[in-house]
Design a protein around this motif. Sequence first.
Motif, PDB file in Angstrom:
ATOM      1  N   UNK A  67      93.002  30.091  61.534  1.00 37.05           N
ATOM      2  CA  UNK A  67      93.566  30.330  60.203  1.00 37.05           C
ATOM      3  C   UNK A  67      92.941  31.562  59.553  1.00 37.05           C
ATOM      4  N   UNK A  68      91.628  31.674  59.683  1.00 40.91           N
ATOM      5  CA  UNK A  68      90.927  32.837  59.118  1.00 40.91           C
ATOM      6  C   UNK A  68      91.397  34.125  59.792  1.00 40.91           C
ATOM      7  N   UNK A  69      91.627  34.072  61.094  1.00 44.00           N
ATOM      8  CA  UNK A  69      92.087  35.253  61.832  1.00 44.00           C
ATOM      9  C   UNK A  69      93.460  35.698  61.354  1.00 44.00           C
ATOM     10  N   UNK A 129     100.083  46.336  66.065  1.00 47.27           N
ATOM     11  CA  UNK A 129     100.865  45.165  66.457  1.00 47.27           C
ATOM     12  C   UNK A 129      99.915  43.982  66.582  1.00 47.27           C
ATOM     13  N   UNK A 130     100.181  42.930  65.803  1.00 46.11           N
ATOM     14  CA  UNK A 130      99.310  41.756  65.776  1.00 46.11           C
ATOM     15  C   UNK A 130     100.094  40.489  66.123  1.00 46.11           C
ATOM     16  N   UNK A 166      89.693  41.520  68.317  1.00 44.70           N
ATOM     17  CA  UNK A 166      89.106  42.525  67.422  1.00 44.70           C
ATOM     18  C   UNK A 166      89.064  42.030  65.979  1.00 44.70           C
ATOM     19  N   UNK A 167      90.059  41.231  65.573  1.00 42.55           N
ATOM     20  CA  UNK A 167      90.048  40.643  64.235  1.00 42.55           C
ATOM     21  C   UNK A 167      89.017  39.513  64.187  1.00 42.55           C
ATOM     22  N   UNK A 168      89.014  38.687  65.206  1.00 37.09           N
ATOM     23  CA  UNK A 168      88.082  37.562  65.291  1.00 37.09           C
ATOM     24  C   UNK A 168      86.626  38.031  65.280  1.00 37.09           C
TER      25      UNK A 168
END
Length: 486
Positions: free
Chosen positions: A101-103, A147-148, A475-477
């Motif tokens: 959820x945080x990601x 792109x995510x 990379x976001x995590x």
Amino acid sequence: MNQKQHIATFFERQSEKTQSEYETRLNAVVDCIQFLLNQGLAFRGHDEFDGSSNRGNFLELLHFLADHNEDINAVTFKNTPLNLQMTSPKIQKDIVSRVATKTTNDIIREMDGALFSVLIDESRDISTKEQMAVVLRYVDNNGYAVERFVGIEHVSSTTTASLKESLDNMFSRFGLSLSMLRGQGYDGASNMQGEFNGLKTLILEENESAYYVHCFAHQLQLTLISVEKKHEEVNSLFNLVSMLVNVIGVSTKRHDILHEKHALAVIEALGKGELSSGQGLNQEITLKRPVDTRWSSHYGRSRRKALEITNLHRYRVELFYAVLDMQLQELNNRFNESNTELLICLACLCPNDLFAAFDKEKLLRLAEFYPKDFSAKDLIALEMQLDVYIIDLRSSAEFSKLKGIGELARTMVKTKKDKVYLLVYQLVTLALILLVATATVERVFSAMNFVKNRLRNRMGDQWLNDNLVVYIEKCVFACIDNEDII
């Protein structure tokens, strides 16, 4: 200090000690979970009871940490009450859910209300459940086209209505509006891009600016297949490939002989200087059966291998010239007039060779494709901006050697030109989010086959989604620390 004060002080210290132990234990658990998510590994083992030789990745990793850190060892497993060990599957899933959820929340925050495009594809997982993967493409605050992957949704049916409902639910969950959508990217399936009742059509009915462009790589593949079937020599080549696969693939002995012969041929070619050596070159490859929807299967490994085996190199040039005209005609047939005009106008933003492709009239026409973003007053202002913009950027050293619209966007942000030429930069971002390939969603399914494999085929839909989001968006995590999770 009286007796009551002594008691109060004692309990306060005990409380602080318990809190510290709890935080140490929870941090160790979160560290183990982060490692397993990053590697896409299973959490649980077949036998997790004490005395088992392998209690699963999570418990074994936590044991490893405890064995190498006295502080962790003092607050885990036997050194803590059974109801505070923080190792149950439910707690693992709670933490992973929070991480996922945080990601996704960080991804939505990074979008910052920007216009975006959506890439969608569906595929069956190992347990034959139909899964729909959703990827968003947008331009971030630094001018990068990103792109995510934001989630995978189990769809009980692959009908257009079912896919649209699942997409709407996901958008609602993330607080995204369909009105901000400016592009759609799918493969050629009729339920996705059908002219009358495909998902593309349903979205266009709600938002006319959500332009659909059939994936270029997929169109090229279908074009080559169509040309192949019309050209006798090319068709014969791939019939030969199919026969070779049938003859060699059914026998491991023949397969080994093929590898040995190929290895000898490579060694001989290296000795003669016909091939160069280096990292990633001349690797062992296998024959693959040509399939119409497998990208690069016809003009990739199978074709190269077949040419090596049958010594048909001399046909390469002849085949190229023979099919070139047919390829161009087939490609023209696969692009409608609206998309063709859109892409031609878009190309005028290219900064190569000091903006040699610049054409003010076509860029104004490009803005007209997006009436929600450019009002009649904006079009007048854009025309004046373009006149100043092209003189300014052609005379600027920072823009003199740019290659591609992506570099143009990043340089405009770096030099603050995105604020000076706000409407022009809006055009640039619209150009960058227009989808021309769906490779990212294909990679999602590759990751899905790794995370939900034969040994993990009982994974629930939410558990699969949470694992995939974190595994794919590493990379976001990586920017999420333990305190945020805790």
